[in-house]
Design an enzyme around this catalytic site. Sequence first.
Site, short mmCIF file in Angstrom:
data_model
loop_
_atom_site.label_atom_id
_atom_site.label_comp_id
_atom_site.label_asym_id
_atom_site.label_seq_id
_atom_site.Cartn_x
_atom_site.Cartn_y
_atom_site.Cartn_z
CB CYS A 16 -0.90 -0.01 1.23
SG CYS A 16 0.01 0.13 2.77
CD GLU A 129 -3.46 1.87 11.77
OE1 GLU A 129 -3.01 1.10 10.91
OE2 GLU A 129 -4.59 2.38 11.71
CG ASN A 222 -3.71 -6.28 5.36
OD1 ASN A 222 -3.51 -6.66 4.23
ND2 ASN A 222 -2.72 -5.93 6.18
S1 SF4 Z 1 -3.55 3.50 6.23
FE1 SF4 Z 1 -2.46 1.60 6.53
S2 SF4 Z 1 -3.21 0.29 4.85
FE2 SF4 Z 1 -3.78 2.39 4.32
S3 SF4 Z 1 -2.12 3.13 3.02
FE3 SF4 Z 1 -1.66 3.73 5.12
S4 SF4 Z 1 -0.35 2.10 5.95
FE4 SF4 Z 1 -1.37 1.31 4.12
#
Ligand code: SF4
Length: 324
Positions: A16, A129, A222
């Site tokens: 991502c 996170e 995920n």
């Molecule tokens: S919020 Fe998390 S999943 Fe979405 S782009 Fe950022 S790091 Fe990746």
Amino acid sequence: MGKVQDVRIAKRTGFCYGVREAVDKAKEAADAGRVTHTLGQVVHNEGVVASLHARGVQPIKALDEAHQGSTVVIRAHGVTPMVRRDAAQRGLDVIDGTCSWVISEQRELQKLVEDGYTIVLLGTPNHPEVVGLLGFAPDAIVVDDEDDWDRIPRRKRMALITQSTQPPWKFERLAARMVNLAHELKIVNTVCPVTIRRQEDTVATAREVGFMVVVGGRSSANTKELTRLCEIVGTPVLQIERAADLTDATAFGDAALVGITGGTSTPIEDLQLVAERILEIAGTPEARARARQSALEALGAAATPAGRTSSLPRVAGVAAAAAG
Ligand code: SF4
């Protein structure tokens, strides 16, 4: 004899953008000759960690492992404000790889705290996170699976927010549940659009193939969700961490076409390796003979048209290379 004739990689896979940025920042710092650390593994993928290591990037578990003046890259998951302050006090050169989406989550949380809401955070406890987010809202109630939701109290003013990679259906279900628990309910939808798109493309691929392979960390939420979605579609699925995990040619049953997808921390070149491996071990004689070429073509098809699926500069040329 193998039965697989071809492979297909789901579109919009690979890193991502948040993970890609953090990895690129670590590479750039090391290439510029700086003593570079990442605070925690920048991504839970052995191949990526090894390639960063080869460039001189060393992961550290805590800031006290870094020498004064060295560079510390904060990974995409972000950190608490306390960790940032600590890094500054230690004289470390901080490169912020926090994903912009996560930064906006942190800001939203801070605002909810200032506005006096009782906050429910849908997320995996101890996930980096979530740990970072709790630095902005230490009193937030973290809940994960549904059997956890009975812990949510009844309050006059409540807010619901989520870790970026939680599945949208879970967030919606919890929001519906919370409607009855508060007089005023504020819902801040911070499910990352990248996660949603990846799930959509995985489902689309799963519908087109006879078997799916999901590539990603064993404990990655995920990644597990992608596997679950394939199951819901009704396509047989195998979740693996790397191409070498594929050893059983019979695992693919009678599938002629096998689909491949991966979590947000899985580089797209890993998907290419998996594609090649599937054809090598379970392909028809013709498919085996052109395994590498077919894997390259599958990668080229997945990487177009947006070209945003990888940080690999070479990917843009893959379709042409595969066709040539
Ligand atoms: S919020 Fe998390 S999943 Fe979405 S782009 Fe950022 S790091 Fe990746």
